[in-house]
Enzyme design. Structure first.
Site, PDB file in Angstrom:
ATOM      1  N   ASP A 172      -5.833   8.195   9.979  1.00 25.56           N
ATOM      2  CA  ASP A 172      -4.496   7.777  10.391  1.00 25.56           C
ATOM      3  C   ASP A 172      -4.173   8.195  11.816  1.00 25.56           C
ATOM      4  O   ASP A 172      -4.568   9.262  12.282  1.00 25.56           O
ATOM      5  CB  ASP A 172      -3.444   8.368   9.445  1.00 25.56           C
ATOM      6  CG  ASP A 172      -3.586   7.829   8.036  1.00 25.56           C
ATOM      7  OD1 ASP A 172      -3.834   6.615   7.910  1.00 25.56           O
ATOM      8  OD2 ASP A 172      -3.462   8.600   7.077  1.00 25.56           O
TER       9      ASP A 172
ATOM     10  N   GLU B  89       0.857  -1.186   0.000  1.00 27.15           N
ATOM     11  CA  GLU B  89       0.000   0.000   0.000  1.00 27.15           C
ATOM     12  C   GLU B  89       0.893   1.235   0.000  1.00 27.15           C
ATOM     13  O   GLU B  89       1.751   1.393   0.874  1.00 27.15           O
ATOM     14  CB  GLU B  89      -0.880   0.042   1.256  1.00 27.15           C
ATOM     15  CG  GLU B  89      -1.978  -0.986   1.298  1.00 27.15           C
ATOM     16  CD  GLU B  89      -2.810  -0.826   2.566  1.00 27.15           C
ATOM     17  OE1 GLU B  89      -2.769   0.259   3.191  1.00 27.15           O
ATOM     18  OE2 GLU B  89      -3.488  -1.787   2.944  1.00 27.15           O
TER      19      GLU B  89
END
Length: 249
Positions: free
Chosen positions: A54, A43
């Site tokens: 995140d 990724e």
């Protein structure tokens, strides 16, 4: 549409990196050595100024990349120099795609060998336009499912899913503690009742012990925050050894 099963044998090792962290030179050197690593699927995180999905470590890495001027154009330039047999997936926020232009972005990604997109803040209900472009260029738009997603919604989400199912093994932001294994097993069983796509578990996978446990649950394990931490060392040989260690059988 790409079959991700061709990139791994028994279980997929999926890693995440922030492109441009700690700098573009190390990102490029890492990608040049990707084929010598145990990683099956990578990724590629594209730095964004408001990374709502995140945790602190990945958000800080993205800020460092952005502060050095890393943007979607420099990311594309970097990937144009990379040749790999491994599967590459973009993890990118929708605003970046929208600003670049949906079709233009997907077409460019495809030309650079990107197999799929993960767009964490894009809901299923708002994804039609991007789905259309992804289907046109044969790129999978990855479906994310949480352990808390109700069964009927799981059925709806995975009905038209492509590539693989990304099962969020913790509740909230990346890098947080994983939920109980039994809960995950039940969720994997539920998802499997609706789709034959491989299921990869991510969020909260912190060490080799976690990786080994999750291999028993799903078809692949996604390691993000821990691998981003390795890049802080800025020593590629050490980074590669740490990646070998976390994915060891």
């Amino acid at each position: 549409m790409v079959d991700f099963r061709k990139f791994y044998k028994e279980n997929a090792n999926v890693a995440y990196t922030v492109l441009g962290y700690p700098n573009l030179q190390i990102s490029e050197a890492f990608l040049q050595r990707l084929d010598q690593s145990p990683i099956d699927i990578l990724e590629l995180g594209v730095a964004y100024s408001d990374p709502i999905a995140d945790g602190e470590i990945i958000a800080d890495a993205a800020k460092i990349a952005l502060d050095q001027g890393v943007d979607i154009h420099s990311v594309f330039e970097l990937l144009a120099r990379i040749k790999t047999k491994k599967a590459l997936v973009f993890m990118v926020y929708y605003n970046l795609i929208f600003s670049y232009g949906l079709e233009k972005f997907v077409k460019k990604a495809k030309s650079l060998g990107i197999c799929a997109l993960i767009v964490p803040e894009l809901s299923f209900e708002e994804s039609d336009d991007l789905v259309k472009e992804c289907e046109k260029y044969n790129i999978a738009l990855i479906t994310l499912v949480s352990v808390t997603t109700p069964k009927e919604r799981v059925k709806k989400l995975v009905k038209h899913a492509k590539g693989f199912i990304y099962l969020l093994a913790s509740i909230g932001i990346t890098g947080t503690k994983s939920v109980e294994e039994a809960i995950l097993q039940d969720k994997v069983k539920e998802i499997r009742s609706f789709t034959n796509l491989p299921i990869f578990v991510g969020f909260g996978i912190q060490n080799n012990q976690d990786v080994k446990r999750m291999r028993k649950v799903a078809d692949g394990v996604i390691v993000g925050t821990s691998i981003v931490k390795y890049f802080k060392q800025e020593n590629l040989d050490i980074i590669m050894k740490d990646i070998e260690e976390i994915f060891k059988k």
